[in-house]
Write a protein that holds these residues in place. Sequence first.
Motif, PDB file in Angstrom:
ATOM      1  N   SER A   1      12.986   2.001   7.677  1.00  0.00           N
ATOM      2  CA  SER A   1      11.963   0.974   7.745  1.00  0.00           C
ATOM      3  C   SER A   1      11.682   0.594   9.196  1.00  0.00           C
ATOM      4  N   ALA A   2      10.494   0.092   9.401  1.00  0.00           N
ATOM      5  CA  ALA A   2      10.073  -0.407  10.712  1.00  0.00           C
ATOM      6  C   ALA A   2       9.280  -1.682  10.478  1.00  0.00           C
TER       7      ALA A   2
ATOM      8  N   ALA B   1      -2.035  10.108   2.220  1.00  0.00           N
ATOM      9  CA  ALA B   1      -2.097  11.184   3.214  1.00  0.00           C
ATOM     10  C   ALA B   1      -2.105  10.567   4.607  1.00  0.00           C
ATOM     11  N   ARG B   2      -1.742  11.395   5.597  1.00  0.00           N
ATOM     12  CA  ARG B   2      -1.747  10.950   6.989  1.00  0.00           C
ATOM     13  C   ARG B   2      -1.887  12.148   7.906  1.00  0.00           C
ATOM     14  N   LEU B   3      -2.362  11.881   9.098  1.00  0.00           N
ATOM     15  CA  LEU B   3      -2.271  12.886  10.153  1.00  0.00           C
ATOM     16  C   LEU B   3      -0.849  12.842  10.691  1.00  0.00           C
ATOM     17  N   PRO B   4      -0.305  13.987  11.071  1.00  0.00           N
ATOM     18  CA  PRO B   4       1.065  13.991  11.592  1.00  0.00           C
ATOM     19  C   PRO B   4       1.181  13.094  12.835  1.00  0.00           C
ATOM     20  N   ASN B   5       2.306  12.415  12.921  1.00  0.00           N
ATOM     21  CA  ASN B   5       2.560  11.567  14.082  1.00  0.00           C
ATOM     22  C   ASN B   5       4.057  11.495  14.333  1.00  0.00           C
ATOM     23  N   VAL B   6       4.420  11.207  15.551  1.00  0.00           N
ATOM     24  CA  VAL B   6       5.817  11.232  15.955  1.00  0.00           C
ATOM     25  C   VAL B   6       6.641  10.144  15.283  1.00  0.00           C
ATOM     26  N   PHE B   7       6.068   8.986  15.035  1.00  0.00           N
ATOM     27  CA  PHE B   7       6.853   7.899  14.471  1.00  0.00           C
ATOM     28  C   PHE B   7       7.083   8.044  12.972  1.00  0.00           C
ATOM     29  N   GLN B   8       6.450   9.008  12.309  1.00  0.00           N
ATOM     30  CA  GLN B   8       6.723   9.250  10.890  1.00  0.00           C
ATOM     31  C   GLN B   8       7.283  10.658  10.667  1.00  0.00           C
ATOM     32  N   ARG B   9       7.782  11.277  11.703  1.00  0.00           N
ATOM     33  CA  ARG B   9       8.221  12.669  11.597  1.00  0.00           C
ATOM     34  C   ARG B   9       9.366  12.871  10.606  1.00  0.00           C
ATOM     35  N   LYS B  10      10.173  11.848  10.355  1.00  0.00           N
ATOM     36  CA  LYS B  10      11.305  11.977   9.429  1.00  0.00           C
ATOM     37  C   LYS B  10      10.956  11.552   8.006  1.00  0.00           C
TER      38      LYS B  10
ATOM     39  N   TRP C   1       0.852  -1.190   0.000  1.00  0.00           N
ATOM     40  CA  TRP C   1       0.000   0.000   0.000  1.00  0.00           C
ATOM     41  C   TRP C   1       0.889   1.241   0.000  1.00  0.00           C
ATOM     42  N   TYR C   2       0.500   2.230  -0.780  1.00  0.00           N
ATOM     43  CA  TYR C   2       1.181   3.521  -0.801  1.00  0.00           C
ATOM     44  C   TYR C   2       0.402   4.501   0.065  1.00  0.00           C
ATOM     45  N   GLU C   3       1.123   5.281   0.840  1.00  0.00           N
ATOM     46  CA  GLU C   3       0.460   6.306   1.643  1.00  0.00           C
ATOM     47  C   GLU C   3       0.154   7.515   0.769  1.00  0.00           C
TER      48      GLU C   3
ATOM     49  N   THR D   1       3.781  -2.696   3.659  1.00  0.00           N
ATOM     50  CA  THR D   1       3.575  -4.018   3.085  1.00  0.00           C
ATOM     51  C   THR D   1       3.076  -4.933   4.184  1.00  0.00           C
ATOM     52  N   TYR D   2       1.934  -5.563   3.920  1.00  0.00           N
ATOM     53  CA  TYR D   2       1.305  -6.464   4.877  1.00  0.00           C
ATOM     54  C   TYR D   2       1.372  -7.880   4.328  1.00  0.00           C
ATOM     55  N   THR D   3       1.893  -8.791   5.143  1.00  0.00           N
ATOM     56  CA  THR D   3       2.031 -10.188   4.741  1.00  0.00           C
ATOM     57  C   THR D   3       1.299 -11.061   5.749  1.00  0.00           C
ATOM     58  N   LEU D   4       0.288 -11.780   5.271  1.00  0.00           N
ATOM     59  CA  LEU D   4      -0.502 -12.648   6.140  1.00  0.00           C
ATOM     60  C   LEU D   4       0.323 -13.860   6.543  1.00  0.00           C
ATOM     61  N   ARG D   5       0.332 -14.148   7.822  1.00  0.00           N
ATOM     62  CA  ARG D   5       1.073 -15.287   8.369  1.00  0.00           C
ATOM     63  C   ARG D   5       0.148 -16.492   8.512  1.00  0.00           C
ATOM     64  N   GLU D   6       0.725 -17.659   8.656  1.00  0.00           N
ATOM     65  CA  GLU D   6      -0.060 -18.887   8.828  1.00  0.00           C
ATOM     66  C   GLU D   6      -0.919 -18.846  10.081  1.00  0.00           C
ATOM     67  N   ASP D   7      -0.470 -18.126  11.122  1.00  0.00           N
ATOM     68  CA  ASP D   7      -1.229 -18.066  12.371  1.00  0.00           C
ATOM     69  C   ASP D   7      -2.358 -17.032  12.339  1.00  0.00           C
ATOM     70  N   GLY D   8      -2.529 -16.354  11.192  1.00  0.00           N
ATOM     71  CA  GLY D   8      -3.598 -15.373  11.046  1.00  0.00           C
ATOM     72  C   GLY D   8      -3.176 -13.953  11.351  1.00  0.00           C
ATOM     73  N   ASP D   9      -2.016 -13.775  11.997  1.00  0.00           N
ATOM     74  CA  ASP D   9      -1.492 -12.429  12.227  1.00  0.00           C
ATOM     75  C   ASP D   9      -0.879 -11.900  10.931  1.00  0.00           C
ATOM     76  N   ILE D  10      -0.437 -10.665  10.972  1.00  0.00           N
ATOM     77  CA  ILE D  10       0.077 -10.011   9.775  1.00  0.00           C
ATOM     78  C   ILE D  10       1.440  -9.395  10.071  1.00  0.00           C
ATOM     79  N   ASP D  11       2.438  -9.746   9.270  1.00  0.00           N
ATOM     80  CA  ASP D  11       3.729  -9.062   9.350  1.00  0.00           C
ATOM     81  C   ASP D  11       3.584  -7.716   8.657  1.00  0.00           C
ATOM     82  N   VAL D  12       4.137  -6.673   9.273  1.00  0.00           N
ATOM     83  CA  VAL D  12       4.031  -5.318   8.749  1.00  0.00           C
ATOM     84  C   VAL D  12       5.439  -4.789   8.474  1.00  0.00           C
ATOM     85  N   LEU D  13       5.631  -4.232   7.294  1.00  0.00           N
ATOM     86  CA  LEU D  13       6.877  -3.546   6.959  1.00  0.00           C
ATOM     87  C   LEU D  13       6.509  -2.152   6.468  1.00  0.00           C
ATOM     88  N   ASN D  14       6.863  -1.149   7.257  1.00  0.00           N
ATOM     89  CA  ASN D  14       6.650   0.243   6.858  1.00  0.00           C
ATOM     90  C   ASN D  14       7.974   0.816   6.386  1.00  0.00           C
TER      91      ASN D  14
END
Length: 177
Positions: free
Chosen positions: A82-83, A41-50, A37-39, A58-71
């Motif tokens: 990246s985070a 727009a966003r509201l300002p936030n401290v973790f994206q200040r730079k 997914w491409y951003e 990028t969201y990757t569905l795991r076998e356990d149903g959770d999702i790995d996130v790469l920002n």
Amino acid sequence: MQRLILTLCLYLSTGYALAQPLTTVPQVDLNRYAGQWYEIARLPNVFQRKCVANVMATYTLREDGDIDVLNQCENKDGKIQSAQGLARSTNPPENSRLEVSFFNVLGIRPFWGDYWVIALDDDYQYVVVGEPDRDYAWLLSRTPTLPDETVAKAIAILEAEEFPVDQLIYTVQKPRD
């Protein structure tokens, strides 16, 4: 003293009554939601200040149903930051209310943030995400840009849900070298 307590109680109850519950979509198919997914727009936030450009998730569905996130994003020096995190549904099987954690200590994630899907295109081409306190919001797209009328529709949804849309930051998506 009783009058002060009564006044304070009335003030607090009125304040809570003014905050409307955040509306979410009825259903999110996590298999369809996964991917890049491409951003837009966003509201300002401290973790994206730079972050100044090329913000993607990028969201990757795991076998356990959770999702790995790469920002990822580009900072002012042109470097990619990246985070990595983990997301999970808090309302299966609807999956419209997720929570995300980017903090991991020895496999333990003590801090989670709400990530609620408040609008989702039928074809999963754009999404509006927020959280109940209205401090965070994102408009994401499968493509680096969206038509102006789609952006306006998303902003109208955020405004109807009482987000401070006048504070939105519009993301620059530029070709990478």
